[in-house]
Design an enzyme around this catalytic site. Structure first.
Site, PDB file in Angstrom:
ATOM      1  CG  ASP A 196      -1.703   1.262   1.420  1.00 28.06           C
ATOM      2  OD1 ASP A 196      -1.660   2.127   0.525  1.00 28.06           O
ATOM      3  OD2 ASP A 196      -2.378   1.382   2.465  1.00 28.06           O
ATOM      4  CE  LYS A 209      -1.790   6.907  -3.409  1.00 24.54           C
ATOM      5  NZ  LYS A 209      -2.247   6.023  -2.309  1.00 24.54           N
ATOM      6  CG  ASP A 265      -9.520   4.132   1.175  1.00 26.72           C
ATOM      7  OD1 ASP A 265      -9.022   4.793   2.099  1.00 26.72           O
ATOM      8  OD2 ASP A 265      -8.836   3.429   0.392  1.00 26.72           O
TER       9      ASP A 265
HETATM   10  N1  LIG Z   1      -6.632   8.989  15.070  1.00 31.73           N
HETATM   11  C1  LIG Z   1      -6.681   9.725  13.961  1.00 31.73           C
HETATM   12  N2  LIG Z   1      -7.494  10.800  13.871  1.00 31.73           N
HETATM   13  C2  LIG Z   1      -7.544  11.569  12.765  1.00 31.73           C
HETATM   14  N3  LIG Z   1      -6.817  11.334  11.681  1.00 31.73           N
HETATM   15  C3  LIG Z   1      -6.000  10.275  11.703  1.00 31.73           C
HETATM   16  C4  LIG Z   1      -5.889   9.413  12.815  1.00 31.73           C
HETATM   17  N4  LIG Z   1      -4.986   8.437  12.535  1.00 31.73           N
HETATM   18  C5  LIG Z   1      -4.553   8.687  11.296  1.00 31.73           C
HETATM   19  N5  LIG Z   1      -5.149   9.793  10.789  1.00 31.73           N
HETATM   20  C6  LIG Z   1      -4.912  10.428   9.493  1.00 31.73           C
HETATM   21  O1  LIG Z   1      -5.051   9.467   8.485  1.00 31.73           O
HETATM   22  C7  LIG Z   1      -4.233   9.823   7.390  1.00 31.73           C
HETATM   23  C8  LIG Z   1      -3.406   8.630   6.997  1.00 31.73           C
HETATM   24  O2  LIG Z   1      -4.249   7.587   6.662  1.00 31.73           O
HETATM   25  P1  LIG Z   1      -3.784   6.401   5.722  1.00 31.73           P
HETATM   26  O3  LIG Z   1      -2.543   5.810   6.240  1.00 31.73           O
HETATM   27  O4  LIG Z   1      -4.962   5.540   5.534  1.00 31.73           O
HETATM   28  O5  LIG Z   1      -3.512   7.258   4.402  1.00 31.73           O
HETATM   29  P2  LIG Z   1      -2.572   6.953   3.182  1.00 31.73           P
HETATM   30  O6  LIG Z   1      -2.715   5.534   2.815  1.00 31.73           O
HETATM   31  O7  LIG Z   1      -1.229   7.486   3.497  1.00 31.73           O
HETATM   32  O8  LIG Z   1      -3.192   7.913   2.092  1.00 31.73           O
HETATM   33  P3  LIG Z   1      -3.957   7.614   0.722  1.00 31.73           P
HETATM   34  O9  LIG Z   1      -4.650   6.311   0.869  1.00 31.73           O
HETATM   35  O10 LIG Z   1      -4.888   8.768   0.612  1.00 31.73           O
HETATM   36  O11 LIG Z   1      -2.896   7.622  -0.296  1.00 31.73           O
HETATM   37  C9  LIG Z   1      -3.366  10.995   7.832  1.00 31.73           C
HETATM   38  O12 LIG Z   1      -3.901  12.204   7.323  1.00 31.73           O
HETATM   39  C10 LIG Z   1      -3.500  10.936   9.340  1.00 31.73           C
HETATM   40  O13 LIG Z   1      -3.339  12.208   9.946  1.00 31.73           O
HETATM   41 MG   LIG Z   2      -4.283   4.561   1.757  1.00 32.87          MG
END
Ligand SMILES: Nc1ncnc2c1ncn2[C@@H]1O[C@H](COP(=O)(O)OP(=O)(O)OP(=O)(O)O)[C@@H](O)[C@H]1O
Ligand SMILES: [Mg+2]
Length: 512
Positions: free
Chosen positions: A11, A74, A176
């Site tokens: 991912d 990304k 998502d």
């Molecule tokens: N407890 C929380 N409360 C609010 N936001 C959160 C929390 N934990 C994580 N996040 C937010 O979730 C986001 C990261 O999520 P995730 O890892 O699913 O995204 P990603 O896979 O990096 O992004 P994408 O899928 O959009 O490319 C960040 O913006 C982070 O600040």
């Molecule tokens: Mg993601």
């Protein structure tokens, strides 16, 4: 037979990335990185021309070395005009930087699985990614030395991981909301069949936008208290971003968060309530709400037809998200603990199915059928000789998919045609992305034809393969002959020479 390596699912997230594999026990697991974390920040710190640091250490350096730290890359995938320039003047494109993140994930996985063991990967992308962004992702994997088996849609991956442990026939909506993108997908799970029926998304809606709002609000409060503008220079902006993100996380647990800001000799402790935070970001949440509603309507469904709503992505931890989803759908969404791991686990399941040794998975092998996230079209003149985009393959068609349309030549005796292929869903060429080279009308794929009278029929066949990359065939119906089949040489992507050069550079780079 040659030795085969371990096949992984990755991912590659805007803010965090994860790598997973199906273990010999038949279970998909997320592999921890060298820091012992299951998620690796998608952040790269350049240390001169030969060395980069990836992950938590790089993220922590964003405040002290902002000019050499790159985040959110990304967002730039498929954008050939974007380059990151380091303080020593080196330039890197989005594919090369993503490859550094992938190299780190691969090397960390090899600490667990054995050196040189990771060879093949499925890498996930937002369902809404177009051809250029998908190819850029595939190229990043190639640069990192991975054989990319498939580019898989993130919500589909999440649904696979969910369906792997939650059996039973059901219609599932995957919501998502990650760090940088939003996808909404509806699929039917029947036995081990995963049948995606529709998808939509926004690639500039994620936790990043929520952070930006909070940064602006905090900065305003600070300035009202006599402090300087913290949005510049880079150092104070990076510090503000860090604190805003932390406060956002606090507000998912508590109803107030305290943020201490200092600059220009002023220090101020600012309190923000969850209510205020929800107020300043309501329009962002509404964008995700409206897209979810419109997709369900477009599919001819009502929320009562949906059995389960699965929340995926770290941003769904914000209480406003499950509350909104419950309000709209009339049912409590499913919130698993590992919302940010499901995509990697699903990618590992898909990777296992594609592996040369056959699946190791415990249980029946899932069958996955996905849909196109964007229409595919051709620009042609209409009756008033105005260029119009004609959709040839509609959005939400099953992939692989194919469509054909017949166009007439414009002028008597013309000896060449130009085929302009587009991605998007608008009739106006200004609102879709050209995927063939150059601009309309000079670019496109030039093809020679005999000098016919105007209106000679030319058939254009457009084809989406399983990775949603595009192939085109053009047929001269007068002669009954194909004028050629070509893979769209997407202007937004690396040329073969650029790709070879990036592979060479990545090999020389020390990734720590
Ligand atoms: N407890 C929380 N409360 C609010 N936001 C959160 C929390 N934990 C994580 N996040 C937010 O979730 C986001 C990261 O999520 P995730 O890892 O699913 O995204 P990603 O896979 O990096 O992004 P994408 O899928 O959009 O490319 C960040 O913006 C982070 O600040
Ligand atoms: Mg993601």
């Amino acid at each position: 037979m040659t030795a085969v390596g371990r096949i992984v699912g990755i991912d590659l997230g805007t803010t965090f990335s994860a790598i997973a594999t199906v273990m010999p026990t038949g279970k998909p697991v997320v592999l921890s990185n060298r820091e012992g974390e299951r998620l690796t920040p998608s952040v790269v710190l350049f240390e001169g021309a030969q060395s980069v640091l990836v992950g938590s250490m790089a993220k922590r350096s964003a405040v002290t070395a902002p000019l050499d730290v790159v985040e959110f890359v990304k967002r730039q995938m498929g954008n050939p005009d974007w380059k990151f320039e380091t303080s020593t003047g080196e330039q890197y494109g989005a594919e090369a930087i993503s490859a550094m993140i992938l190299t780190r994930l691969k090397e960390d996985a090899e600490l667990v699985l054995g050196a040189g063991q990771v060879t093949d990967a499925v890498i996930t992308v937002p369902a809404f990614f177009d051809d250029a962004r998908r190819r850029a992702t595939r190229d990043a994997g190639t640069i990192a030395g991975l054989n990319v088996l498939r580019v898989l849609n993130e919500p589909t991956a999440a649904a696979l991981a969910y369906g792997f442990v939650n059996h039973g026939d059901q219609t599932v909506l995957v919501f998502d909301l990650g760090g940088g993108t939003f996808d909404v997908t509806v699929l039917r799970i029947a036995g081990s069949d995963f049948d995606v029926i529709g998808t939509d998304g926004l690639h500039e809606l994620g936790g990043f936008e929520w952070d930006n709002r909070l940064m602006e609000w905090l900065n305003d409060q600070f300035r009202q208290a006599g402090g300087p503008d913290l949005s510049e220079p880079f150092e104070s902006a990076a510090d503000l971003r860090d604190k805003a993100e932390l406060a956002k996380h606090v507000l998912s647990q508590a109803t107030t968060a305290r943020v201490v800001l200092s600059g220009g000799g002023v220090t101020k402790s600012i309190i923000i309530t969850r209510e205020v935070f929800e107020g300043i970001t309501a329009d962002l949440l509404n964008q995700s709400r409206d897209l979810m509603i419109s997709l369900v309507e477009e599919m001819g469904l009502a929320f009562s037809d949906i059995d389960n709503i699965l929340l995926v992505g770290g941003s769904t931890r914000m209480p406003m998200v499950p509350r909104m989803v419950a309000d709209i759908s009339g049912r409590q969404p499913l919130q698993v603990d590992n919302v940010d791991e499901l995509v990697a686990l699903g990618a590992a399941i898909q990777a296992d199915l594609l592996g040369p040794d056959g699946p190791m998975l415990d249980g029946p092998a899932p069958r996955i059928s996905d849909v196109t996230s964007q229409g595919l079209g051709v620009i042609a003149l209409n009756d008033q000789r105005i260029p119009c985009n004609t959709i040839v393959v509609a959005r939400n068609s099953k992939i692989p998919s194919q469509g054909a349309e017949i166009f007439g030549t414009a002028d008597d005796g013309q000896t060449a045609i130009r085929v302009h292929v587009t991605q998007g869903d608008d009739e106006d060429p200004g609102y879709v992305r050209l995927v063939t080279k150059g601009r309309y009308p000079d670019g496109g794929q030039p093809l020679a034809i005999p000098p016919y009278d105007a209106g000679a029929p030319i058939q254009v066949v457009l084809h989406y393969d399983i990775d949603q990359t595009i192939q085109v065939e053009v047929i001269d119906l007068t002669a009954g002959a194909s004028l050629g089949t070509f893979e769209v040489d997407n202007v937004a992507n690396l040329t073969d020479e650029e790709l070879a050069e990036a592979i060479r550079k990545n090999k020389e780079l020390g990734v720590g």
